[in-house]
Design a protein around this motif. Sequence first.
Motif, PDB file in Angstrom:
ATOM      1  N   ALA A  39      -8.426  34.236   8.098  1.00  0.00           N
ATOM      2  CA  ALA A  39      -9.638  34.171   7.295  1.00  0.00           C
ATOM      3  C   ALA A  39     -10.552  33.059   7.809  1.00  0.00           C
ATOM      4  CB  ALA A  39      -9.281  33.939   5.823  1.00  0.00           C
ATOM      5  N   TRP A  40     -11.819  33.176   7.458  1.00  0.00           N
ATOM      6  CA  TRP A  40     -12.817  32.209   7.941  1.00  0.00           C
ATOM      7  C   TRP A  40     -12.625  30.860   7.266  1.00  0.00           C
ATOM      8  CZ3 TRP A  40     -16.623  29.453   5.381  1.00  0.00           C
ATOM      9  CH2 TRP A  40     -17.535  28.784   6.201  1.00  0.00           C
ATOM     10  N   LEU A  41     -12.730  29.807   8.053  1.00  0.00           N
ATOM     11  CA  LEU A  41     -12.652  28.437   7.544  1.00  0.00           C
ATOM     12  C   LEU A  41     -13.923  27.678   7.925  1.00  0.00           C
ATOM     13  CD1 LEU A  41      -8.976  27.436   8.490  1.00  0.00           C
ATOM     14  CD2 LEU A  41      -9.812  28.268   6.290  1.00  0.00           C
ATOM     15  N   PRO A  42     -14.365  26.763   7.056  1.00  0.00           N
ATOM     16  CA  PRO A  42     -15.565  25.966   7.375  1.00  0.00           C
ATOM     17  C   PRO A  42     -15.241  24.871   8.396  1.00  0.00           C
ATOM     18  CG  PRO A  42     -14.702  25.319   5.241  1.00  0.00           C
ATOM     19  CD  PRO A  42     -13.868  26.479   5.693  1.00  0.00           C
ATOM     20  N   VAL A  43     -15.048  25.288   9.648  1.00  0.00           N
ATOM     21  CA  VAL A  43     -14.582  24.361  10.677  1.00  0.00           C
ATOM     22  C   VAL A  43     -15.609  23.258  10.933  1.00  0.00           C
ATOM     23  CG1 VAL A  43     -13.827  24.161  13.074  1.00  0.00           C
ATOM     24  CG2 VAL A  43     -13.201  26.175  11.728  1.00  0.00           C
ATOM     25  N   SER A  44     -16.885  23.597  10.972  1.00  0.00           N
ATOM     26  CA  SER A  44     -17.912  22.589  11.250  1.00  0.00           C
ATOM     27  C   SER A  44     -17.951  21.516  10.171  1.00  0.00           C
ATOM     28  CB  SER A  44     -19.281  23.264  11.374  1.00  0.00           C
ATOM     29  OG  SER A  44     -19.626  23.938  10.157  1.00  0.00           O
ATOM     30  N   GLN A  45     -17.803  21.925   8.916  1.00  0.00           N
ATOM     31  CA  GLN A  45     -17.795  20.946   7.826  1.00  0.00           C
ATOM     32  C   GLN A  45     -16.525  20.100   7.862  1.00  0.00           C
ATOM     33  OE1 GLN A  45     -18.677  22.805   4.029  1.00  0.00           O
ATOM     34  NE2 GLN A  45     -19.995  24.315   4.994  1.00  0.00           N
ATOM     35  N   ILE A  46     -15.408  20.703   8.265  1.00  0.00           N
ATOM     36  CA  ILE A  46     -14.167  19.938   8.374  1.00  0.00           C
ATOM     37  C   ILE A  46     -14.280  18.902   9.486  1.00  0.00           C
ATOM     38  CG2 ILE A  46     -11.716  20.111   8.931  1.00  0.00           C
ATOM     39  CD1 ILE A  46     -11.686  22.832   7.584  1.00  0.00           C
ATOM     40  N   ASN A  47     -14.895  19.268  10.597  1.00  0.00           N
ATOM     41  CA  ASN A  47     -15.067  18.313  11.687  1.00  0.00           C
ATOM     42  C   ASN A  47     -15.953  17.145  11.278  1.00  0.00           C
ATOM     43  OD1 ASN A  47     -13.483  19.892  13.370  1.00  0.00           O
ATOM     44  ND2 ASN A  47     -15.224  21.046  14.165  1.00  0.00           N
ATOM     45  N   GLU A  48     -16.914  17.403  10.398  1.00  0.00           N
ATOM     46  CA  GLU A  48     -17.741  16.308   9.901  1.00  0.00           C
ATOM     47  C   GLU A  48     -16.929  15.334   9.052  1.00  0.00           C
ATOM     48  OE1 GLU A  48     -20.967  18.045   7.806  1.00  0.00           O
ATOM     49  OE2 GLU A  48     -21.920  18.903   9.598  1.00  0.00           O
ATOM     50  N   LEU A  49     -15.928  15.859   8.323  1.00  0.00           N
ATOM     51  CA  LEU A  49     -15.105  14.990   7.484  1.00  0.00           C
ATOM     52  C   LEU A  49     -14.184  14.106   8.303  1.00  0.00           C
ATOM     53  CD1 LEU A  49     -14.113  17.524   4.683  1.00  0.00           C
ATOM     54  CD2 LEU A  49     -15.757  15.663   4.512  1.00  0.00           C
ATOM     55  N   ALA A  50     -13.914  14.498   9.550  1.00  0.00           N
ATOM     56  CA  ALA A  50     -13.054  13.669  10.395  1.00  0.00           C
ATOM     57  C   ALA A  50     -13.684  12.301  10.638  1.00  0.00           C
ATOM     58  CB  ALA A  50     -12.783  14.373  11.723  1.00  0.00           C
ATOM     59  N   ASN A  51     -15.006  12.253  10.675  1.00  0.00           N
ATOM     60  CA  ASN A  51     -15.727  10.981  10.802  1.00  0.00           C
ATOM     61  C   ASN A  51     -16.192  10.575   9.415  1.00  0.00           C
ATOM     62  OD1 ASN A  51     -17.040   8.751  11.766  1.00  0.00           O
ATOM     63  ND2 ASN A  51     -18.750   9.861  12.662  1.00  0.00           N
ATOM     64  N   LEU A  52     -15.382   9.786   8.724  1.00  0.00           N
ATOM     65  CA  LEU A  52     -15.610   9.479   7.317  1.00  0.00           C
ATOM     66  C   LEU A  52     -16.610   8.341   7.175  1.00  0.00           C
ATOM     67  CD1 LEU A  52     -14.636  10.394   4.517  1.00  0.00           C
ATOM     68  CD2 LEU A  52     -12.905   8.591   4.618  1.00  0.00           C
ATOM     69  N   GLN A  53     -17.737   8.646   6.546  1.00  0.00           N
ATOM     70  CA  GLN A  53     -18.781   7.655   6.275  1.00  0.00           C
ATOM     71  C   GLN A  53     -18.957   7.580   4.754  1.00  0.00           C
ATOM     72  OE1 GLN A  53     -20.266   6.004   8.890  1.00  0.00           O
ATOM     73  NE2 GLN A  53     -19.074   7.205  10.365  1.00  0.00           N
ATOM     74  N   LEU A  54     -18.468   6.521   4.156  1.00  0.00           N
ATOM     75  CA  LEU A  54     -18.505   6.386   2.704  1.00  0.00           C
ATOM     76  C   LEU A  54     -19.508   5.324   2.294  1.00  0.00           C
ATOM     77  CD1 LEU A  54     -14.736   6.514   1.618  1.00  0.00           C
ATOM     78  CD2 LEU A  54     -16.460   8.296   1.405  1.00  0.00           C
TER      79      LEU A  54
END
Length: 562
Positions: A39-54
């Motif tokens: 099934a489709w996964l939001p890969v681009s959004q997950i890759n953005e979470l790898a660089n955590l900016q809080l």
Amino acid sequence: MATTEVEHRRGQLASLSIAAVVIIVGVPLWWRTTETYRAWLPVSQINELANLQLQLSADVEVVFARGTVTPEQQKKVPLTKTQDEEHTVDEDTALRYRYETKYRTANIMEEDALNQPSAADADLSLHTLSESLCGSLVVYVIPESSSLLPEDVDVYIGQRRTALLRNGAQMRVGRTMEQLLAHLEPRIRQVLKVMSFSHTDITAALSGRVRLSPGNKESIADSMRAFKSSPGYEITFSLLNPDPKSHRLHWDIEGAVQTYIQPLLTKLAPVANFSIDSQTLYYAMLGVNPRFDSSRNAYTLNSDSLAHVINPVEARLGSNAASSNPVLNFLLYAPDAQHSPLYIQDRQKQKVPSNAFHSPRWGGIMVYNVNSFYGPEAVFPVDINIDMAKVMGVFLAQLRLLLGVQSSTTPPGFLVAPCSSTGLADWELDRLMWSRSVENVATAATTITSLAQLLDQIGNIVINDNIAEQVSSAVTSLQLAVAELEAGNLGFALQYSKEAILASERAFFDPSLLHLLYFPDDQKFAIYIPLFLPMCVPILLSLLKIISDARQRRKERQAKKD
């Protein structure tokens, strides 16, 4: 001759037909039926979470009481002021703290509240006037001559989200507003680090994602002591009676929990769910032989031997197999008559006042001596009623530490109000919620990115629709949690972060993602070759024969033309 030619032609057509059916129908059908569903996964959004900016935003309201600013200074009081503070934790994690400060003067009702006889009464009166939002603070600047604070105290931190700040000698009336604020801001920043969040607390919450610096030993110890963030916790109170022939122990654990523990757990409801149970274990020994100290005429347990107490006792405690939540164990141990009284010693060979100790991420044990109840004419077993107020005072302090409610070190001149009946101040709850929100976000982001990398490396793992839904839900909740932290909405940020960590763990630990359920490529070839090779070799040889015959006929025609 003609018959042979017809048979040869028919054989070629049959071979071509079989090859066409295999290529046009068989191969696509086999490919489709053996295809791995992903099934489709939001890969681009997950890759953005790898660089955590809080970004953590805290709202602070500074209220000037009468006598702290002149009418001329009141006209120059700024409405708002925003300050940013940035920290780079590692190459993939960065933090930004935004403090939005609002300034105003006290109204009539607040002035009446500040005229109370004590700081505690003023704190209560100010709380009844208006309740501050979760994650926000109100700092009241009072005159230097105010009697609310003792002479050696400059800042009073109450039970709510308010603080009283004395207008010191450097901030006396007569200076410009800019000079007054310049001297006021460092003290407000100190109040924020005590009552809200500090960089030390936030980096400790990221310990599961980044490596803490060795120099920050205090934050490392605090993060290792407290349990990791979890949606729920199991709390078990156990009474250990190793000598039931000598004493019969009675403890009102249900009433004690309702009086001392339940108010704290009710206040911690936004952080996690709690369940409580209790048990009494007979003939349960500590597993460590105490030493007799003739100078004290008592038995002692050294700090070095305390680590060996847990395992023998834990084997008798049992576990709740129906729950995956962490268990906090609190044990009350009444020594047997042959080893009474029993005291715990620290590393300096001094008696521990509480006669108790706690084990990080496990629980606490308290030794309750009952030898004083043995009279010269005592009839065994002796009935003993345990002082639950004394016991629960110790367990409550240990529970605070194990849940991550840290008592931060206050700067000189600060006075912190003692704990109320709930065992937790409002600002302490906020500190815990800040830490748990950041910890949940970091943990969920790490879990989701790890899952995405696993699925990318092993291409034949099936990704069902329910897993895709959980991953999408976790990503959405993570984005909402980060946005709420940036907006300063602490309550919503914590709720979304809890949803994110639940969804991410459900997706990561789904049984269908076990890679041992899938065959590697070499095993697939070993299975398919015996099936397809006997069928493909005749077809391939026939096609090669047809091609060879076609080339031979082409050469013959070319020779006739020549």
